[in-house]
Design an enzyme around this catalytic site. Structure first.
Site, PDB file in Angstrom:
ATOM      1  N   GLU A 122      10.434   1.853   2.061  1.00 47.64           N
ATOM      2  CA  GLU A 122      10.328   0.794   3.067  1.00 47.64           C
ATOM      3  C   GLU A 122      11.395  -0.292   2.876  1.00 47.64           C
ATOM      4  OE1 GLU A 122       6.307  -0.663   3.361  1.00 47.64           O
ATOM      5  OE2 GLU A 122       5.595   1.203   4.265  1.00 47.64           O
ATOM      6  N   GLU A 164       3.384   7.861   6.072  1.00 45.06           N
ATOM      7  CA  GLU A 164       2.176   7.099   5.732  1.00 45.06           C
ATOM      8  C   GLU A 164       1.370   6.842   6.999  1.00 45.06           C
ATOM      9  OE1 GLU A 164       2.588   3.565   3.388  1.00 45.06           O
ATOM     10  OE2 GLU A 164       3.874   4.528   1.888  1.00 45.06           O
TER      11      GLU A 164
END
Length: 713
Positions: free
Chosen positions: A189, A260
């Site tokens: 991320e 995710e």
């Protein structure tokens, strides 16, 4: 009723076919792993894959086989895990791959059960894990700036990443070697913080991708939430609604992947759990597949437990308890079963999904059909009703299908409705806590109270308020700030004001607790003003600064400061005396920590007291110990700590995590009151329980419980 029977038959048939194929083929990839614009390609065949995150250190090796088995039975093809740098290299150059840290054993267990692995090396991982997985010693490396084009950081990142890759290669675990690892991830991320590093962020992304690919694993690399992931690295999506939010990969030659899909959300002290319904998860998973997605990883499939001091700032000890497998590894229904049926339904349509041509049709103002069809592979359709309020009758190819509000129906052969995301067929189960033992006999407890340090007893002194973690190095949550204060003139109605960028403060004046305060995930600074009693002569002021984990994310983490930032005494509301520039004495940690009081062999290093004159209850900074026997059976065990305040627990020397039951949710309940004791930590009799209590609680109210579920399994 006829539709329901048809639905059940299709799902049963699909599940049998999927399980048979898995048993026959196993999770090996002798021909390696590649990809095209539609999917990953394993052994020369396109694959539509469902993955589930299970983090090996958040459970025990004894739990791994059962967790993996239940995950496979849920229709999952891949186990996804991060790699935890600060566990594996707690000290520079000293590695630990034992016990819960045995990554190789975990992956081999996955392989033995016929599943693939997605290995997310990071090595920055976030994950609500202490310091985002970075070892704290990195901060002391000269010139260090994390996660940017910084030579010291890149050196250590490359070294650890290479260590893990070479370990996997030495064990033959990459798919290119016939092993189960089909994907690896570098960074995590980074798009969330890249802008803070400007041009150095851009160059760092390019370096990280080139470094990873250069390690020649023979399997693809991914970067999540990284739109500019350089070729051949695949950029992927994280979130709850990637079918709506993800614009897709940055190249038509890369598959659309969701790394995710959050089955719940993290929970912090003072907040209730986040409940995400089975219907919502299924809807967005089906939508992602309908929009050409071919890989979905559920984060988490099993969350587990943040043992010891491994949780990040303010995060509770239980992790993603609302996942399909709860903290204890028990099925959470209907979430587990509803997703299992989704996987079976989608896999029964895999051929047209992976090989057919996609056509999108408008069937109404808020309704669409995603159709996949060709002459060879057949036809599959996803009918979408985006209307969140109404049941809609949808006409498709001379048939009428009734779809519930906000629902997706999956059509086998574009004719038969075999699954609907808003229709749950699986009954809800309920978790049951059964009391098996109470610790309410005073004579069974012994207590040791911490001595409050004073300025004269400290060896480190400075004419300033020093930063908390610079001294603790994250080896302890605690740092004592001590001061001698003698009023130069009478001070009426004195009060002490403390400001801290830490998480918790406890103020002692002349050995007596004057007050405590804490922040939260949303309120980062602690501000505390308490009345104090001062004597005419020398006063000892001792302030315990506490952390509840280090942050797991953000730019420039290495420069963040914690601990006391201001201290002043006010007399009668008028005269203010600034203590911040006074001479302070410092002491790292608690005495009980220094002698490792939670270990069997160290119990005699302090003098324990038995219960006399109420000594056992409501005492801050107290260590308690007692013994207990293991409950019968083999189900999960939990310790109910609701009568206590804040601290940490150990069973037979193993920390089962921090507790903070005094930090209540807006509805007046603890965020977590029962704490998991893995069976592997227990022996049949004579188990040692040690509790460190910061605030003051009643250990006589602690109880031992077994955990089970009733209803659908």
């Amino acid at each position: 009723m006829a539709l329901g029977r048809a639905l059940s038959c299709w799902i049963l048939l699909a599940m049998v076919l999927v399980l048979s194929a898995a048993d026959a083929g196993g999770a090996t990839a002798e021909k390696g792993v590649t990809y095209d614009g539609r999917s990953l390609i394993i052994n020369g065949q396109r694959k539509l894959l469902f993955s589930g995150s299970i983090h090996y250190p958040r459970s025990t090796p004894e739990m791994w086989p059962s967790l993996i088995k239940k995950t496979k039975e849920g229709g999952i093809d891949v186990i996804d895990t991060y790699v935890f740098w600060n566990l594996h290299e707690p000290k520079l150059g000293q590695y630990d791959f034992s016990g819960r840290n045995d990554l190789v054993k975990f992956i081999k267990e996955i392989r033995s059960q016929g599943l693939y692995v997605c290995l997310r090396i990071g090595p920055f991982i976030e994950a609500e894990w202490n310091y985002g997985g970075l070892p704290f010693w990195l901060r002391d490396v000269p010139g260090m700036v994390y996660r940017t084009d910084n030579e010291p950081f890149k050196f250590h990142m490359r070294k650890f990443t290479s260590k893990i890759v070479n370990l996997m290669k030495s064990e033959g675990l990459y798919a290119s070697q016939g092993g189960p690892i089909i994907l690896s991830q570098i960074e995590n991320e980074y798009g969330n913080v890249q802008a803070a590093f400007r041009e150095k962020g851009v160059s760092y992304v390019k370096w990280a991708a080139k470094m990873a690919v250069g390690l020649q694993t023979g399997v693809p690399w991914i970067m999540c939430k990284q739109p500019d992931a350089p070729d051949p690295v695949i950029n992927t999506c994280n979130g709850m609604r990637c079918g709506e939010t993800f614009p897709g990969p940055n190249s038509p030659n890369k598959p659309k992947m969701w790394t995710e899909d959050w089955t719940s959300f993290f929970q912090v002290y003072g907040a209730p759990p986040y409940i995400r319904s089975a219907e919502d998860i299924a809807y967005h998973a089906a939508l992602f597949i309908a929009k050409n997605g071919s890989f979905i990883n559920y984060y988490m499939y099993h969350g587990g437990t943040n043992f010891g001091r491994t949780s990040s700032s303010y995060f509770i000890t239980g992790y993603y308890d609302q996942a399909p497998l709860d903290e204890y590894g028990l099925l959470r229904q209907p979430k587990y079963g509803h997703l299992k049926e989704l996987h079976a339904a989608i896999k029964s349509t895999a051929n047209p999904l992976l090989h057919g041509k996609q056509t999108i049709l408008s069937l109404g103002p808020m309704q669409q059909a995603y159709v996949f069809e060709d002459a060879r592979s057949g036809c599959a359709a996803f009918l979408v009703n985006n209307n969140a309020r109404k049941v809609i009758q949808i006409q498709f190819r001379n048939n009428v299908f009734s779809l519930r509000p906000k629902s997706i129906g999956i059509l086998q052969n574009c004719k038969t409705l075999i699954y609907e995301t808003a229709k749950v067929n699986v009954p809800t189960n309920m978790r049951v806590t059964t009391l098996v033992h109470t610790f309410n006999v005073p004579d069974k407890w012994e207590v040791f109270r911490e001595t409050i340090p004073t300025f004269s007893g400290t060896s480190l002194k400075a004419n300033d308020l020093l930063e908390h973690t610079k001294l603790t190095k994250d080896r302890s949550d605690y740092l004592w700030y001590t001061l001698r204060f003698k009023p130069s003139s009478p001070c009426t109605k004195p009060s002490l004001f403390i400001e801290s960028s830490g998480h918790v403060v406890h103020v002692f004046v002349n050995n007596a607790l004057a007050g405590s305060g804490h922040g939260s995930r949303d309120i980062r600074a602690v501000k505390l003003q308490v009345p104090v009693r001062l004597i005419n002569g020398q006063n000892n002021i001792s302030i315990l600064s506490g952390m509840v984990g280090l942050p797991d994310s953000g730019a420039y983490m290495e420069s963040k400061s914690y601990g006391l930032t201001k201290a002043q005494i006010t007399c009668g509301g008028a005269k203010t005396i600034d203590l911040s520039r006074s001479q302070w004495g410092y002491s790292v940690g608690l005495l009980g920590e220094k002698v490792r009081l939670h270990k069997w062999g160290n119990l005699k290093r302090v003098k324990w007291s038995t219960n006399k004159a109420g000594l056992i209850k409501n005492r801050p900074l107290a260590w308690y110990k007692t013994m207990f026997d293991e409950p019968g059976g083999n189900g999960p065990v939990g310790l109910n700590m609701e009568s206590m305040g804040k601290g940490e627990m150990w069973v037979n020397g193993e920390s089962i995590g921090r507790y903070w039951v005094s930090f209540l949710t807006p509805s007046g309940h603890p965020s977590q009151s029962i704490y998991h004791i893995p069976r592997a930590f227990l022996k049949p009799s004579g188990n040692l329980l040690v509790v460190l209590e910061e605030e003051g609680g009643d250990p006589l109210g602690i109880s031992l419980n077994t955990i089970s579920v009733v209803g659908s399994n």
